[in-house]
Structure formats: C-alpha cells, structure tokens
Design a protein around this motif. Structure first.
Motif, PDB file in Angstrom:
ATOM      1  N   LYS A  42      24.792  -2.653  -6.254  1.00  0.00           N
ATOM      2  CA  LYS A  42      24.919  -1.230  -5.925  1.00  0.00           C
ATOM      3  C   LYS A  42      25.367  -0.426  -7.140  1.00  0.00           C
ATOM      4  O   LYS A  42      24.918   0.716  -7.343  1.00  0.00           O
ATOM      5  CB  LYS A  42      25.903  -1.052  -4.763  1.00  0.00           C
ATOM      6  CG  LYS A  42      25.348  -1.548  -3.434  1.00  0.00           C
ATOM      7  CD  LYS A  42      26.396  -1.519  -2.339  1.00  0.00           C
ATOM      8  CE  LYS A  42      25.843  -2.097  -1.045  1.00  0.00           C
ATOM      9  NZ  LYS A  42      26.880  -2.179   0.027  1.00  0.00           N
ATOM     10  N   ALA A  43      26.224  -1.028  -7.963  1.00  0.00           N
ATOM     11  CA  ALA A  43      26.642  -0.353  -9.197  1.00  0.00           C
ATOM     12  C   ALA A  43      25.463  -0.191 -10.149  1.00  0.00           C
ATOM     13  O   ALA A  43      25.315   0.850 -10.811  1.00  0.00           O
ATOM     14  CB  ALA A  43      27.762  -1.145  -9.863  1.00  0.00           C
ATOM     15  N   GLN A  44      24.595  -1.202 -10.222  1.00  0.00           N
ATOM     16  CA  GLN A  44      23.396  -1.108 -11.063  1.00  0.00           C
ATOM     17  C   GLN A  44      22.451  -0.028 -10.550  1.00  0.00           C
ATOM     18  O   GLN A  44      21.856   0.714 -11.332  1.00  0.00           O
ATOM     19  CB  GLN A  44      22.688  -2.459 -11.109  1.00  0.00           C
ATOM     20  CG  GLN A  44      23.436  -3.532 -11.868  1.00  0.00           C
ATOM     21  CD  GLN A  44      22.709  -4.870 -11.834  1.00  0.00           C
ATOM     22  OE1 GLN A  44      21.479  -4.927 -11.763  1.00  0.00           O
ATOM     23  NE2 GLN A  44      23.466  -5.952 -11.865  1.00  0.00           N
ATOM     24  N   ILE A  45      22.325   0.050  -9.228  1.00  0.00           N
ATOM     25  CA  ILE A  45      21.477   1.087  -8.638  1.00  0.00           C
ATOM     26  C   ILE A  45      22.046   2.466  -8.965  1.00  0.00           C
ATOM     27  O   ILE A  45      21.312   3.385  -9.362  1.00  0.00           O
ATOM     28  CB  ILE A  45      21.359   0.884  -7.110  1.00  0.00           C
ATOM     29  CG1 ILE A  45      20.548  -0.382  -6.801  1.00  0.00           C
ATOM     30  CG2 ILE A  45      20.714   2.104  -6.443  1.00  0.00           C
ATOM     31  CD1 ILE A  45      20.559  -0.766  -5.333  1.00  0.00           C
ATOM     32  N   ASN A  46      23.347   2.614  -8.821  1.00  0.00           N
ATOM     33  CA  ASN A  46      23.993   3.905  -9.132  1.00  0.00           C
ATOM     34  C   ASN A  46      23.775   4.294 -10.591  1.00  0.00           C
ATOM     35  O   ASN A  46      23.475   5.452 -10.905  1.00  0.00           O
ATOM     36  CB  ASN A  46      25.491   3.823  -8.834  1.00  0.00           C
ATOM     37  CG  ASN A  46      25.788   3.786  -7.345  1.00  0.00           C
ATOM     38  OD1 ASN A  46      24.965   4.178  -6.535  1.00  0.00           O
ATOM     39  ND2 ASN A  46      26.970   3.296  -6.992  1.00  0.00           N
ATOM     40  N   GLN A  47      23.917   3.317 -11.491  1.00  0.00           N
ATOM     41  CA  GLN A  47      23.730   3.592 -12.915  1.00  0.00           C
ATOM     42  C   GLN A  47      22.298   4.012 -13.210  1.00  0.00           C
ATOM     43  O   GLN A  47      22.047   4.969 -13.959  1.00  0.00           O
ATOM     44  CB  GLN A  47      24.102   2.364 -13.743  1.00  0.00           C
ATOM     45  CG  GLN A  47      23.993   2.583 -15.252  1.00  0.00           C
ATOM     46  CD  GLN A  47      24.397   1.346 -16.036  1.00  0.00           C
ATOM     47  OE1 GLN A  47      24.468   0.246 -15.498  1.00  0.00           O
ATOM     48  NE2 GLN A  47      24.660   1.517 -17.333  1.00  0.00           N
ATOM     49  N   ALA A  48      21.336   3.284 -12.628  1.00  0.00           N
ATOM     50  CA  ALA A  48      19.924   3.612 -12.843  1.00  0.00           C
ATOM     51  C   ALA A  48      19.603   5.003 -12.296  1.00  0.00           C
ATOM     52  O   ALA A  48      18.819   5.752 -12.893  1.00  0.00           O
ATOM     53  CB  ALA A  48      19.032   2.559 -12.191  1.00  0.00           C
ATOM     54  N   CYS A  49      20.197   5.344 -11.167  1.00  0.00           N
ATOM     55  CA  CYS A  49      19.975   6.677 -10.592  1.00  0.00           C
ATOM     56  C   CYS A  49      20.561   7.765 -11.492  1.00  0.00           C
ATOM     57  O   CYS A  49      19.931   8.809 -11.709  1.00  0.00           O
ATOM     58  CB  CYS A  49      20.587   6.753  -9.197  1.00  0.00           C
ATOM     59  SG  CYS A  49      19.660   5.854  -7.932  1.00  0.00           S
ATOM     60  N   GLN A  50      21.751   7.530 -12.026  1.00  0.00           N
ATOM     61  CA  GLN A  50      22.367   8.507 -12.928  1.00  0.00           C
ATOM     62  C   GLN A  50      21.504   8.719 -14.165  1.00  0.00           C
ATOM     63  O   GLN A  50      21.306   9.853 -14.619  1.00  0.00           O
ATOM     64  CB  GLN A  50      23.765   8.027 -13.326  1.00  0.00           C
ATOM     65  CG  GLN A  50      24.795   8.136 -12.220  1.00  0.00           C
ATOM     66  CD  GLN A  50      26.148   7.570 -12.632  1.00  0.00           C
ATOM     67  OE1 GLN A  50      26.336   7.140 -13.766  1.00  0.00           O
ATOM     68  NE2 GLN A  50      27.094   7.560 -11.702  1.00  0.00           N
ATOM     69  N   GLN A  51      20.976   7.623 -14.706  1.00  0.00           N
ATOM     70  CA  GLN A  51      20.157   7.707 -15.917  1.00  0.00           C
ATOM     71  C   GLN A  51      18.861   8.469 -15.682  1.00  0.00           C
ATOM     72  O   GLN A  51      18.316   9.084 -16.601  1.00  0.00           O
ATOM     73  CB  GLN A  51      19.857   6.296 -16.433  1.00  0.00           C
ATOM     74  CG  GLN A  51      21.080   5.581 -16.996  1.00  0.00           C
ATOM     75  CD  GLN A  51      20.803   4.136 -17.358  1.00  0.00           C
ATOM     76  OE1 GLN A  51      19.784   3.563 -16.976  1.00  0.00           O
ATOM     77  NE2 GLN A  51      21.712   3.530 -18.111  1.00  0.00           N
ATOM     78  N   SER A  52      18.361   8.426 -14.454  1.00  0.00           N
ATOM     79  CA  SER A  52      17.099   9.102 -14.157  1.00  0.00           C
ATOM     80  C   SER A  52      17.306  10.414 -13.402  1.00  0.00           C
ATOM     81  O   SER A  52      16.338  11.027 -12.932  1.00  0.00           O
ATOM     82  CB  SER A  52      16.172   8.176 -13.354  1.00  0.00           C
ATOM     83  OG  SER A  52      16.797   7.728 -12.167  1.00  0.00           O
TER      84      SER A  52
END
Length: 227
Positions: free
Chosen positions: A12-22
C-alpha cells in the motif's frame, strides 16, 4: 515466517508513492491480492488485515477456499486466469468479477448460467483481457477485437462491462502502457459502466499506475513465493 499484514502495508505504501509520483489520488487504485495456490488461512489473515479483494487463477483450488471462507462477509472473489468452457458454470456461481474474458463464447456461457441462479441479483463484473504486447504465449484480445466483444458483453443482461485487463511483457515500454490507457479511455467514452483498468503487478506497479491503472494485482509480495 511471512507477516502478511506487514507485506500489505508495504504494498500500500508503494501504491501511495506511485500515485504521488503520477499526481493521482491513492483512493483511485484498488489492491487485488492474488491468492492462487495459497491456503485459505493466508487469505483469512489478509482479510483480517483489511484486504477484501482476492484473485484466483485455478478454479478447483479457488472453490475450496471460497467454501472454507464463506463466513467472511465482505470478501470479494475475482477470477483472473484462463477460462475453459466447462468451468464457466462454477465461475458464474462463485465469483463477483472475471478479468480474463477474451472470447464471446465464454461471456455468453457465463451470462446463460446466471439465468439459472435464483439468488443472482447483481450482474457479474467483466473485464476484457487484452494481449497488449502481442505475445504468442499469452491469452487476450487484439486491439481490433476489443470493441466487438465489448458490445456483446454490454448486451448481456447478467454481465456488467467494467473495463480492461492486461499483462504487458516484461520491461514493456512506456508506450505500451500509454496505449493501454488510451484503449481504456476510448472504452469509457462508449460505455458508462466502464471504470476499471486492471493493470500492473509487483514488477510494473509504478508504470501501470502512471498509465491510469485502477486495480493492481499483487501476489508474491503479499503471500510469499509459491511452493
């Protein structure tokens, strides 16, 4: 000892990071935990940690788990593997989602089986599988086949067309993901029910989310390697 809750938190942290980056809201991306070959006890651990959506590839294995875990009220089962005609009845009866539709014959059989289920009050959610990298080893529709099959699914009263699913080749180009995003956007313009792009696994989570994925399918990173 695998800590499934910790693994879910990491994903979930990886998903959050990827969402922030995009520049996306993480609420737009659902996590589908791929539980194929894993025991029901692992699925229940994940459920108790807050995970409700689970993906299965192998019908017999899945049916055993579905029976064992029928006491979990919010669990949602997704069939994500290849479908043989003789498996459609059980899939129609026991799953809420099917991600791997690439033939009209299979879609029509699922629709017909649902006519015979008295308790069926909600349609079966359908994603069309696209062979976006045109690999001979993978199932899926060619780009030209998407709209004709989408129209057939849309005409089935027991099915709800929700979107597209794809498994891009390893190290696929950015253009491949952008092409998938465009196909999804085009389908959304035609059908109001379309809201799901099932795209991205552990190794390509970030480019999939950057390309508009609304559902990522993660297995090993949650449950550990298959035996």
């Amino acid at each position: 000892m695998i800590n499934i809750k910790d693994n879910l938190d990491k994903i979930k942290a990886q998903i959050n990071q990827a969402c922030q980056q995009s520049g996306r809201n993480s609420n737009e991306v659902k996590l589908l935990a791929v539980s194929k070959t894993k025991p029901a006890s692992d699925v229940e651990q994940a459920y108790l940690a807050g995970q409700t959506d689970f993906g299965e590839n192998y019908l017999q294995d899945a049916l055993e788990k579905i029976t064992q875990l029928s006491h979990l009220p919010q669990i949602t089962w997704h069939f994500i593997g290849p479908i043989q005609s003789n498996k459609t009845k059980h899939i129609a009866e026991h799953f809420a989602w099917v991600h791997s539709i690439d033939r009209a014959k299979i879609a029509l059989r699922l629709n017909d089986h649902l006519n015979d289920i008295d308790s069926q009050d909600t349609p079966l959610n359908i994603c069309l599988q696209v062979n976006i990298s045109e690999e001979n080893s993978k199932s899926g529709l060619s780009i030209e086949e998407i709209l004709p099959l989408a129209e057939q699914v849309n005409q089935c009263k027991n099915l709800c067309l929700r979107g597209l699913m794809a498994i891009p080749e390893k190290n696929a180009s950015t253009e491949t993901y952008q092409k998938m995003q465009q196909l999804f956007n085009d389908l959304q313009q035609r059908y109001p029910s379309v809201d799901t792009l099932s795209l991205g696994m552990s190794n390509d989570l970030a480019p999939a989310i950057a390309a508009g994925s609304t559902m990522v399918r993660i297995g090993t990173a949650i449950f550990g390697a298959r035996a």
